[in-house]
Design a protein around this motif. Structure first.
Motif, PDB file in Angstrom:
ATOM      1  N   CYS A 152       0.868  -1.185   0.000  1.00  0.00           N
ATOM      2  CA  CYS A 152       0.000   0.000   0.000  1.00  0.00           C
ATOM      3  C   CYS A 152       0.900   1.228   0.000  1.00  0.00           C
ATOM      4  CB  CYS A 152      -0.890   0.010   1.233  1.00  0.00           C
ATOM      5  SG  CYS A 152      -1.914  -1.460   1.339  1.00  0.00           S
ATOM      6  N   LYS A 161      -1.363  22.580  -2.332  1.00  0.00           N
ATOM      7  CA  LYS A 161      -0.509  21.658  -3.084  1.00  0.00           C
ATOM      8  C   LYS A 161       0.331  22.338  -4.161  1.00  0.00           C
ATOM      9  CE  LYS A 161      -3.761  17.788  -2.701  1.00  0.00           C
ATOM     10  NZ  LYS A 161      -4.633  16.881  -3.469  1.00  0.00           N
ATOM     11  N   ASN A 207       5.726   7.592  -0.068  1.00  0.00           N
ATOM     12  CA  ASN A 207       5.905   7.695   1.377  1.00  0.00           C
ATOM     13  C   ASN A 207       7.139   6.870   1.787  1.00  0.00           C
ATOM     14  OD1 ASN A 207       5.099   8.407   4.052  1.00  0.00           O
ATOM     15  ND2 ASN A 207       4.225   6.354   4.279  1.00  0.00           N
ATOM     16  N   ASP A 253       6.876   3.275   2.778  1.00  0.00           N
ATOM     17  CA  ASP A 253       6.270   2.427   1.746  1.00  0.00           C
ATOM     18  C   ASP A 253       7.330   2.067   0.701  1.00  0.00           C
ATOM     19  OD1 ASP A 253       4.278   3.370   3.310  1.00  0.00           O
ATOM     20  OD2 ASP A 253       3.204   4.454   1.751  1.00  0.00           O
ATOM     21  N   VAL A 296      -4.597   4.844  -2.976  1.00  0.00           N
ATOM     22  CA  VAL A 296      -5.872   5.544  -3.009  1.00  0.00           C
ATOM     23  C   VAL A 296      -5.538   7.003  -3.303  1.00  0.00           C
ATOM     24  CG1 VAL A 296      -7.932   6.168  -1.689  1.00  0.00           C
ATOM     25  CG2 VAL A 296      -6.788   3.969  -1.267  1.00  0.00           C
ATOM     26  N   ALA A 317      -9.134  10.433  -0.738  1.00  0.00           N
ATOM     27  CA  ALA A 317      -9.699  10.081   0.564  1.00  0.00           C
ATOM     28  C   ALA A 317      -9.346  11.157   1.571  1.00  0.00           C
ATOM     29  CB  ALA A 317      -9.169   8.740   1.009  1.00  0.00           C
ATOM     30  N   ARG A 318     -10.121  11.258   2.628  1.00  0.00           N
ATOM     31  CA  ARG A 318      -9.924  12.341   3.575  1.00  0.00           C
ATOM     32  C   ARG A 318      -9.585  11.887   4.988  1.00  0.00           C
ATOM     33  NH1 ARG A 318      -9.070  15.087   0.059  1.00  0.00           N
ATOM     34  NH2 ARG A 318     -10.033  17.008  -0.682  1.00  0.00           N
ATOM     35  N   GLY A 320       3.235   1.004   5.404  1.00  0.00           N
ATOM     36  CA  GLY A 320       4.246   1.692   6.196  1.00  0.00           C
ATOM     37  C   GLY A 320       3.682   1.978   7.574  1.00  0.00           C
ATOM     38  N   SER A 352       2.213   7.573   7.536  1.00  0.00           N
ATOM     39  CA  SER A 352       2.208   8.383   6.332  1.00  0.00           C
ATOM     40  C   SER A 352       2.796   9.739   6.707  1.00  0.00           C
ATOM     41  CB  SER A 352       0.761   8.514   5.853  1.00  0.00           C
ATOM     42  OG  SER A 352       0.685   9.458   4.838  1.00  0.00           O
ATOM     43  N   ASP A 391       2.379  12.603   5.612  1.00  0.00           N
ATOM     44  CA  ASP A 391       1.537  13.806   5.550  1.00  0.00           C
ATOM     45  C   ASP A 391       0.643  13.945   6.795  1.00  0.00           C
ATOM     46  OD1 ASP A 391      -0.109  11.702   4.733  1.00  0.00           O
ATOM     47  OD2 ASP A 391      -0.682  12.589   2.805  1.00  0.00           O
ATOM     48  N   ASN A 406       0.315  11.677   9.329  1.00  0.00           N
ATOM     49  CA  ASN A 406       0.928  11.069  10.524  1.00  0.00           C
ATOM     50  C   ASN A 406      -0.052  10.276  11.396  1.00  0.00           C
ATOM     51  OD1 ASN A 406       2.900  14.101  11.122  1.00  0.00           O
ATOM     52  ND2 ASN A 406       3.181  12.520   9.597  1.00  0.00           N
ATOM     53  N   GLY A 407      -0.867   9.445  10.761  1.00  0.00           N
ATOM     54  CA  GLY A 407      -1.870   8.722  11.527  1.00  0.00           C
ATOM     55  C   GLY A 407      -1.366   7.431  12.148  1.00  0.00           C
ATOM     56  N   SER A 408      -0.571   6.671  11.410  1.00  0.00           N
ATOM     57  CA  SER A 408      -0.157   5.321  11.837  1.00  0.00           C
ATOM     58  C   SER A 408      -1.353   4.409  12.051  1.00  0.00           C
ATOM     59  CB  SER A 408       0.679   5.361  13.122  1.00  0.00           C
ATOM     60  OG  SER A 408       1.917   5.956  12.845  1.00  0.00           O
ATOM     61  N   MET A 409      -2.371   4.554  11.266  1.00  0.00           N
ATOM     62  CA  MET A 409      -3.608   3.826  11.496  1.00  0.00           C
ATOM     63  C   MET A 409      -4.036   2.928  10.334  1.00  0.00           C
ATOM     64  SD  MET A 409      -4.737   4.421  14.478  1.00  0.00           S
ATOM     65  CE  MET A 409      -3.435   5.031  15.535  1.00  0.00           C
ATOM     66  N   VAL A 410      -3.652   3.258   9.123  1.00  0.00           N
ATOM     67  CA  VAL A 410      -4.229   2.577   7.960  1.00  0.00           C
ATOM     68  C   VAL A 410      -3.975   1.055   7.981  1.00  0.00           C
ATOM     69  CG1 VAL A 410      -4.116   2.347   5.433  1.00  0.00           C
ATOM     70  CG2 VAL A 410      -4.285   4.622   6.480  1.00  0.00           C
TER      71      VAL A 410
HETATM   72  C1  LIG Z   1      -7.424  16.778   5.383  1.00  0.00           C
HETATM   73  C2  LIG Z   1      -6.983  15.700   4.459  1.00  0.00           C
HETATM   74  C3  LIG Z   1      -6.872  15.975   3.100  1.00  0.00           C
HETATM   75  C4  LIG Z   1      -6.458  14.972   2.221  1.00  0.00           C
HETATM   76  N1  LIG Z   1      -6.384  15.269   0.914  1.00  0.00           N
HETATM   77  C5  LIG Z   1      -6.019  14.302   0.033  1.00  0.00           C
HETATM   78  C6  LIG Z   1      -5.940  14.575  -1.338  1.00  0.00           C
HETATM   79  O1  LIG Z   1      -6.203  15.686  -1.771  1.00  0.00           O
HETATM   80  N2  LIG Z   1      -5.561  13.586  -2.162  1.00  0.00           N
HETATM   81  C7  LIG Z   1      -5.279  12.338  -1.693  1.00  0.00           C
HETATM   82  O2  LIG Z   1      -4.952  11.454  -2.491  1.00  0.00           O
HETATM   83  N3  LIG Z   1      -5.336  12.040  -0.387  1.00  0.00           N
HETATM   84  C8  LIG Z   1      -5.696  12.996   0.497  1.00  0.00           C
HETATM   85  N4  LIG Z   1      -5.768  12.699   1.829  1.00  0.00           N
HETATM   86  C9  LIG Z   1      -5.400  11.353   2.289  1.00  0.00           C
HETATM   87  C10 LIG Z   1      -4.006  11.331   2.884  1.00  0.00           C
HETATM   88  O3  LIG Z   1      -3.043  11.616   1.863  1.00  0.00           O
HETATM   89  C11 LIG Z   1      -3.653   9.967   3.519  1.00  0.00           C
HETATM   90  O4  LIG Z   1      -3.632   8.976   2.531  1.00  0.00           O
HETATM   91  C12 LIG Z   1      -4.650   9.546   4.572  1.00  0.00           C
HETATM   92  O5  LIG Z   1      -5.040  10.634   5.346  1.00  0.00           O
HETATM   93  C13 LIG Z   1      -4.022   8.514   5.474  1.00  0.00           C
HETATM   94  O6  LIG Z   1      -3.085   9.191   6.261  1.00  0.00           O
HETATM   95  P1  LIG Z   1      -2.650   8.657   7.677  1.00  0.00           P
HETATM   96  O7  LIG Z   1      -1.651   9.585   8.180  1.00  0.00           O
HETATM   97  O8  LIG Z   1      -3.805   8.369   8.505  1.00  0.00           O
HETATM   98  O9  LIG Z   1      -1.972   7.289   7.210  1.00  0.00           O
HETATM   99  P2  LIG Z   1      -1.141   6.289   8.060  1.00  0.00           P
HETATM  100  O10 LIG Z   1      -2.047   5.430   8.813  1.00  0.00           O
HETATM  101  O11 LIG Z   1      -0.055   6.994   8.798  1.00  0.00           O
HETATM  102  O12 LIG Z   1      -0.500   5.474   6.856  1.00  0.00           O
HETATM  103  C14 LIG Z   1       0.141   4.260   7.079  1.00  0.00           C
HETATM  104  C15 LIG Z   1       0.317   3.513   5.807  1.00  0.00           C
HETATM  105  O13 LIG Z   1      -0.920   3.333   5.148  1.00  0.00           O
HETATM  106  C16 LIG Z   1      -0.737   3.313   3.749  1.00  0.00           C
HETATM  107  N5  LIG Z   1      -1.454   4.433   3.134  1.00  0.00           N
HETATM  108  C17 LIG Z   1      -1.741   5.633   3.670  1.00  0.00           C
HETATM  109  N6  LIG Z   1      -2.397   6.388   2.796  1.00  0.00           N
HETATM  110  C18 LIG Z   1      -2.520   5.659   1.652  1.00  0.00           C
HETATM  111  C19 LIG Z   1      -3.092   5.891   0.387  1.00  0.00           C
HETATM  112  N7  LIG Z   1      -3.692   7.060   0.098  1.00  0.00           N
HETATM  113  N8  LIG Z   1      -3.048   4.915  -0.530  1.00  0.00           N
HETATM  114  C20 LIG Z   1      -2.450   3.726  -0.257  1.00  0.00           C
HETATM  115  N9  LIG Z   1      -1.888   3.464   0.929  1.00  0.00           N
HETATM  116  C21 LIG Z   1      -1.923   4.411   1.876  1.00  0.00           C
HETATM  117  C22 LIG Z   1       0.744   3.451   3.512  1.00  0.00           C
HETATM  118  O14 LIG Z   1       1.312   2.156   3.431  1.00  0.00           O
HETATM  119  C23 LIG Z   1       1.200   4.163   4.768  1.00  0.00           C
HETATM  120  O15 LIG Z   1       2.555   3.928   5.048  1.00  0.00           O
HETATM  121  C24 LIG Z   1      -6.170  13.690   2.707  1.00  0.00           C
HETATM  122  C25 LIG Z   1      -6.261  13.420   4.077  1.00  0.00           C
HETATM  123  C26 LIG Z   1      -6.665  14.409   4.947  1.00  0.00           C
HETATM  124  C27 LIG Z   1      -6.756  14.094   6.407  1.00  0.00           C
END
Ligand SMILES: Cc1cc2nc3c(=O)[nH]c(=O)nc-3n(C[C@H](O)[C@H](O)[C@H](O)COP(=O)(O)OP(=O)(O)OC[C@H]3O[C@@H](n4cnc5c(N)ncnc54)[C@H](O)[C@@H]3O)c2cc1C
Ligand SMILES: Cc1cc2nc3c(=O)[nH]c(=O)nc-3n(C[C@H](O)[C@H](O)[C@H](O)COP(=O)(O)OP(=O)(O)OC[C@H]3O[C@@H](n4cnc5c(N)ncnc54)[C@H](O)[C@@H]3O)c2cc1C
Lengths: 248, 319
Positions: A6, A27, A35, A38, A64, A91-92, A116, A119, A121, A123-127
């Protein structure tokens, strides 16, 4: 065995972040990268596939994101992934990303699902963990080593104050961190040429909800200037740390 | 209704992290006018469990056994207890264990997660938290929209507050599912202060020139009771183990005091340590970016300044 990585598409780590009116990340002018974790996950997946001792048949990457994520995905194909899937939506939040990933990869027979640990951006560490729960498969977090042994995966995970060697049957989600691969691979010219012809499937988004709303953003207050102490007078530093900062 | 807090133990013992979590949960409970129930999984003696009362837990529910961390088993247990207690908020650490459990629990309970928090929610109606984004370059205000919420708390970011209460200890009736993770071997770091737990950290970068020079980092750490850390190139070179690497792609820590010696202050390094309460930089280049984000600085040769500092601290301690 089939591996799926992912892959998040994130701003380059040196990006100066801006938020326009304070409600969304601006942006404009941003460079996008895979990332960092990843990229390490993908590197490890390629190492496993190339080692003839492992029965790895394919490495897929899934993202995504909108069309603007495709250059980053092509980079992953150039590094060596066999094919790519893009779920076509911005996704948001983490729950929505995990939901989209679960829909896109379930029923495709993946044995090892790599994410990973964070992420760079949001910084959730949740996906990773969310995805595992949605798919109802085991998950191992903070993975710094991964090898295949029959239908099991042997994992080194970091625990607070040490390491554990654990064994888990496939399918599973492994959330990887530093150590999983020595250094991220860079695409070679040949890989870049080949990547153009590799399949990149675009699939429509599923109906998934978000559980959070990111309503506004703030920059941290600027740090006051650094107080300089002469190299010949370290006793003064000790005094400042004791009596001014009160941290000694 | 209650606030549930999951308190991890280390061989049957709690540490400061556990007390920070309970203190945090107690403050959240105060905002929500309810009480704190702590959940402990594994073999912990009742008098150790009862200690959590001192930090604001009214009740501790213990689940004996299950000493192997299996994410599905643990999630199942915590989810059952959250439901039994009618928990509106579940508090977990943002450490490795918490990052493994919180997301699974989020799906199981359909609960939004406020991840890696460093402060109390700014409001409960709507339930709003501030979280670090872009590796500390900014903060986001996030509304958690679900009825039940999960908050993961960054280590060393909330003070331990002793309230002097006692907690009642109950054995739980939660049932554990089948474990799918088999632990084959464990290597524990012994006799060393863990980087995540440390109040003081002494860190070295490429400016130290060679792994052979680490003795001066270790000596300073020794007199301070500090943990040692390093920049990424140092662990990439194999001068130090990868667990010591701090930064965006390494450990993210928040000690009271961080010494950065021979570290240039790259944005990716600072992302892992910028929450430190006080940063001291030692660098022979007065223009090194590390000084821009430090509180105190010394321009000089780290190979000379570090030993001098060790001596000065010994002297100050002897006074
Ligand atoms: C306010 C806001 C605006 C956003 N705007 C956009 C946008 O315009 N366009 C856009 O594409 N996304 C957007 N996103 C999604 C964002 O880029 C992240 O994918 C999402 O928020 C997950 O982040 P996280 O820190 O919770 O992930 P974490 O849980 O920290 O991620 C852990 C792991 O999950 C996997 N992962 C995370 N995100 C993705 C992904 N998108 N696809 C595949 N694997 C993934 C990776 O392996 C990553 O290492 C937005 C999110 C937010 C909160
Ligand atoms: C995606 C990505 C993620 C990254 N993640 C991380 C991360 O998590 N952590 C991390 O640390 N880096 C990370 N990096 C690398 C980062 O960009 C820097 O390259 C790295 O932090 C530099 O390490 P350094 O400061 O030890 O070395 P250098 O940048 O080489 O700095 C050495 C410093 O030592 C000084 N010096 C030299 N001799 C002496 C002396 N005798 N006495 C005192 N000072 C001296 C020099 O003036 C210089 O400032 C990442 C990079 C990328 C692209």
């Amino acid at each position: 065995m089939k591996i799926v990585v992912c892959l998040g598409n994130v701003p380059d780590t040196t990006t100066k972040v801006k938020f326009g009116d304070g409600t969304a990340f601006d942006k404009t002018g941003v460079q996008w990268i895979i990332n960092p974790w990843d990229e390490l996950a993908l590197t490890r997946a390629m190492e496993l596939k190339e080692d003839a001792g492992n029965p790895v048949s394919s490495v897929t990457v899934v993202t995504v994101g909108g069309k603007d994520a495709e250059p980053t995905m092509r980079k992953a194909l150039a590094i060596g992934a066999d094919d790519a899937i893009r779920v076509d939506t911005d996704a948001r939040d983490a729950y929505a990303v995990a939901g989209q990933l679960a829909e896109a990869i379930k029923d495709k027979g993946f044995d090892i699902i790599l994410t990973g640990i964070e992420s760079s951006d949001y910084n959730g560490s949740m996906v990773g963990g969310m995805l595992a729960e949605m798919l109802d498969v085991p998950s191992v977090s903070a993975v710094s080593g991964l090898t295949i042994s029959g239908s099991d995966v042997e994992i080194t995970r970091d625990i607070d104050g040490g390491k554990e060697q654990v064994s888990v049957a496939t399918p599973l989600v492994a959330t990887v961190q530093k150590g999983i691969a020595k250094e991220a691979r860079i695409a070679a010219m040949r890989g870049i040429m080949m990547a153009r012809k590799k399949p990149l499937a675009v699939v429509p988004a599923a109906e998934v909800e978000t559980l959070t709303d990111f309503v506004s953003f703030e920059l941290p207050a600027p740090k006051p200037p650094c107080k300089m102490v002469d190299a010949d007078n370290v006793a003064e530093l000790v005094d400042l740390l004791q009596n001014e900062a009160k941290v000694l | 209704m209650s606030v549930l807090v999951y308190t991890e133990n280390w061989d049957g013992v709690f540490k400061k992290l556990s007390f920070e979590l309970v203190s945090y949960a107690a403050k959240v409970a105060e905002m929500m006018e309810t009480s704190v129930t702590a959940v402990s999984i594994g073999d912990v003696a009742d008098d150790e469990l009862a200690k959590l009362g001192n930090y604001g837990a009214a009740k501790v529910v213990k689940v004996d056994g299950n000493t192997t961390l299996d994410n599905q088993v643990y999630t199942g247990i915590i989810a059952q207890l959250a439901e039994a207690e009618g928990a509106k908020v579940v508090v977990i650490s943002h450490n490795n264990t918490g990052k493994a459990l919180a997301p699974r629990l989020s799906v199981k309970l359909k609960a939004a997660v406020g991840a890696g928090l460093i402060a109390l929610p700014s409001s409960t109606e709507p339930f709003t938290v501030s979280k670090k984004v872009f590796s500390g370059k900014a903060f986001a205000n996030v509304v958690l929209k679900t009825d039940v919420k999960i908050l993961t708390l960054a280590q060393n970011s909330f003070e331990v507050i002793e309230v002097g209460g006692t907690a009642t200890v109950e054995a739980s009736t939660a049932t554990a599912g089948e474990a799918k993770t088999t632990v084959k071997d464990v290597q524990k770091q012994t006799g060393k202060i863990l980087l995540n737990d440390a109040e003081i950290v002494v860190s070295g970068g490429r400016g130290l020139k060679s792994g052979d020079n680490w003795g001066i980092i270790e000596e300073l750490a020794e007199v301070l009771g500090a943990a040692t850390a390093c920049s990424r190139p140092v662990s990439d070179e194999g001068w130090r183990p990868h667990e010591e690497h701090t930064g965006q792609t390494g450990k993210i820590i928040a000690p009271n005091l961080y010494f950065a010696a021979g570290i240039s202050g790259a944005i990716q390094h600072m992302a892992g340590i910028s929450s430190s309460k006080c940063i001291v930089a030692i660098n022979n280049d007065a223009d090194a970016p590390v000084f821009e984000s430090s509180d105190y600085g010394i321009v000089g040769d780290a190979l000379k300044v570090l030993p001098a500092l060790t001596e000065a601290i010994k002297e100050a301690k002897n006074k």
